[in-house]
Design a protein around this motif. Structure first.
Motif, PDB file in Angstrom:
ATOM      1  N   ALA A 147      25.067  26.525  90.543  1.00 32.50           N
ATOM      2  CA  ALA A 147      25.971  25.785  89.653  1.00 32.50           C
ATOM      3  C   ALA A 147      25.335  24.469  89.215  1.00 32.50           C
ATOM      4  O   ALA A 147      25.396  24.105  88.033  1.00 32.50           O
ATOM      5  CB  ALA A 147      27.299  25.525  90.368  1.00 32.50           C
ATOM      6  N   TRP A 148      24.732  23.764  90.142  1.00 31.95           N
ATOM      7  CA  TRP A 148      24.083  22.490  89.800  1.00 31.95           C
ATOM      8  C   TRP A 148      22.964  22.719  88.787  1.00 31.95           C
ATOM      9  O   TRP A 148      22.839  21.971  87.811  1.00 31.95           O
ATOM     10  CB  TRP A 148      23.523  21.832  91.056  1.00 31.95           C
ATOM     11  CG  TRP A 148      22.822  20.542  90.781  1.00 31.95           C
ATOM     12  CD1 TRP A 148      23.372  19.303  90.639  1.00 31.95           C
ATOM     13  CD2 TRP A 148      21.406  20.361  90.590  1.00 31.95           C
ATOM     14  NE1 TRP A 148      22.408  18.365  90.373  1.00 31.95           N
ATOM     15  CE2 TRP A 148      21.180  18.982  90.338  1.00 31.95           C
ATOM     16  CE3 TRP A 148      20.307  21.221  90.611  1.00 31.95           C
ATOM     17  CZ2 TRP A 148      19.914  18.459  90.107  1.00 31.95           C
ATOM     18  CZ3 TRP A 148      19.041  20.697  90.385  1.00 31.95           C
ATOM     19  CH2 TRP A 148      18.857  19.334  90.133  1.00 31.95           C
ATOM     20  N   ALA A 149      22.147  23.756  89.014  1.00 30.66           N
ATOM     21  CA  ALA A 149      21.034  24.045  88.111  1.00 30.66           C
ATOM     22  C   ALA A 149      21.525  24.360  86.701  1.00 30.66           C
ATOM     23  O   ALA A 149      20.958  23.890  85.710  1.00 30.66           O
ATOM     24  CB  ALA A 149      20.210  25.209  88.663  1.00 30.66           C
ATOM     25  N   LEU A 150      22.596  25.150  86.596  1.00 27.51           N
ATOM     26  CA  LEU A 150      23.125  25.497  85.277  1.00 27.51           C
ATOM     27  C   LEU A 150      23.698  24.272  84.568  1.00 27.51           C
ATOM     28  O   LEU A 150      23.551  24.118  83.350  1.00 27.51           O
ATOM     29  CB  LEU A 150      24.209  26.563  85.400  1.00 27.51           C
ATOM     30  CG  LEU A 150      23.792  27.935  85.954  1.00 27.51           C
ATOM     31  CD1 LEU A 150      24.938  28.929  85.802  1.00 27.51           C
ATOM     32  CD2 LEU A 150      22.540  28.470  85.251  1.00 27.51           C
ATOM     33  N   LEU A 151      24.357  23.401  85.331  1.00 26.90           N
ATOM     34  CA  LEU A 151      24.932  22.191  84.737  1.00 26.90           C
ATOM     35  C   LEU A 151      23.834  21.262  84.232  1.00 26.90           C
ATOM     36  O   LEU A 151      23.942  20.668  83.157  1.00 26.90           O
ATOM     37  CB  LEU A 151      25.802  21.464  85.768  1.00 26.90           C
ATOM     38  CG  LEU A 151      27.146  22.130  86.104  1.00 26.90           C
ATOM     39  CD1 LEU A 151      27.807  21.422  87.275  1.00 26.90           C
ATOM     40  CD2 LEU A 151      28.073  22.120  84.890  1.00 26.90           C
ATOM     41  N   VAL A 152      22.766  21.139  85.003  1.00 23.77           N
ATOM     42  CA  VAL A 152      21.674  20.241  84.625  1.00 23.77           C
ATOM     43  C   VAL A 152      20.894  20.781  83.427  1.00 23.77           C
ATOM     44  O   VAL A 152      20.563  20.046  82.497  1.00 23.77           O
ATOM     45  CB  VAL A 152      20.724  20.016  85.825  1.00 23.77           C
ATOM     46  CG1 VAL A 152      19.445  19.308  85.379  1.00 23.77           C
ATOM     47  CG2 VAL A 152      21.424  19.188  86.904  1.00 23.77           C
ATOM     48  N   LYS A 153      20.617  22.081  83.450  1.00 27.61           N
ATOM     49  CA  LYS A 153      19.774  22.683  82.418  1.00 27.61           C
ATOM     50  C   LYS A 153      20.562  23.168  81.202  1.00 27.61           C
ATOM     51  O   LYS A 153      19.966  23.497  80.171  1.00 27.61           O
ATOM     52  CB  LYS A 153      18.996  23.854  83.015  1.00 27.61           C
ATOM     53  CG  LYS A 153      18.050  23.449  84.143  1.00 27.61           C
ATOM     54  CD  LYS A 153      17.364  24.663  84.751  1.00 27.61           C
ATOM     55  CE  LYS A 153      16.465  24.274  85.904  1.00 27.61           C
ATOM     56  NZ  LYS A 153      15.821  25.481  86.533  1.00 27.61           N
ATOM     57  N   GLY A 154      21.882  23.238  81.318  1.00 32.19           N
ATOM     58  CA  GLY A 154      22.686  23.720  80.196  1.00 32.19           C
ATOM     59  C   GLY A 154      22.469  25.196  79.920  1.00 32.19           C
ATOM     60  O   GLY A 154      22.566  25.636  78.772  1.00 32.19           O
TER      61      GLY A 154
END
Length: 215
Positions: free
Chosen positions: A197-204
């Protein structure tokens, strides 16, 4: 949801006192409640018992209306939030978890890494006092308890579907289940979900399913 379950169980228990056993599931209880409201429904109960059960039924109906209203609001917010929609692509993450994460973490860059984000949720292994070893499932339980519970519930769903999951994640979950208790595997999945979830939020980005590697 907990209050709804309590009311359903109360209705089921009262009916059982009069020999009316309701099958598992809220729909079966609701069907009996409808029969209670109908004089010709075939349920012969004392007037006092019928009144008490109808009072519980009224509470259940009010609660259902409130839940429906909240669900509509969440759905509307979810459709307007790109971040929430991206999070929903992760296995085990539904609208409730996606909206809760997106609303709670408007700026994911405040966390230096996925591990720090998982730590904020209380989903990182505690340091063992003898040797500092990390143990699967032995989490700190510090941080945001509500989001942690949502992720664990979603992880439980992923665990239950592992046998029919042909993706790389499914293979990983099954390998863990062969070596570890289901409770610990669930926590490991929740940890991985938080990091994803963090990775998707950061990378869009959105979650992309990876097929299992063929032998």
């Amino acid at each position: 949801m907990r209050q709804r379950t309590m009311i359903l169980n109360a209705i089921r228990a009262h009916l059982a006192e009069f020999g009316m056993i309701s099958a598992q599931g809220p729909r079966k209880v609701v069907e009996l409640v409808r029969r209670l409201s109908d004089p010709g429904g075939g349920l012969n109960l004392p007037a006092l018992a019928r009144s008490a059960l109808l009072s519980l039924a009224a509470q259940l109906q009010t609660l259902a209306a409130e839940i429906g209203k909240i669900e509509r609001q969440l759905t509307a917010w979810h459709r307007q939030s790109q971040a929430s929609q991206r999070l929903e692509t992760i296995p085990g993450v539904g609208i409730i978890t996606a909206t809760a994460l997106a609303a709670s973490v408007p700026d994911p860059s405040v966390f230096r890494s996925a591990r720090q984000f998982a730590a904020w949720l209380g989903l990182v292994p505690r340091q063992n006092s003898s040797g500092g070893k990390e143990r699967l499932g032995c989490v700190s339980k510090m941080g945001n308890g509500y989001l942690r519970r949502l992720l664990v519930v979603g992880a439980t769903s992923v665990t239950q579907r592992a046998e029919t999951n042909s993706t790389r994640t499914g293979v990983w979950v099954r390998s863990l289940l062969e070596r570890k208790p289901k409770r610990l595997v669930t926590v490991a999945i929740a940890n991985k979900t938080a990091r994803t979830a963090w990775a998707l939020l950061v990378k869009g980005e959105i979650y992309r399913v990876k097929p299992a590697i063929q032998a």
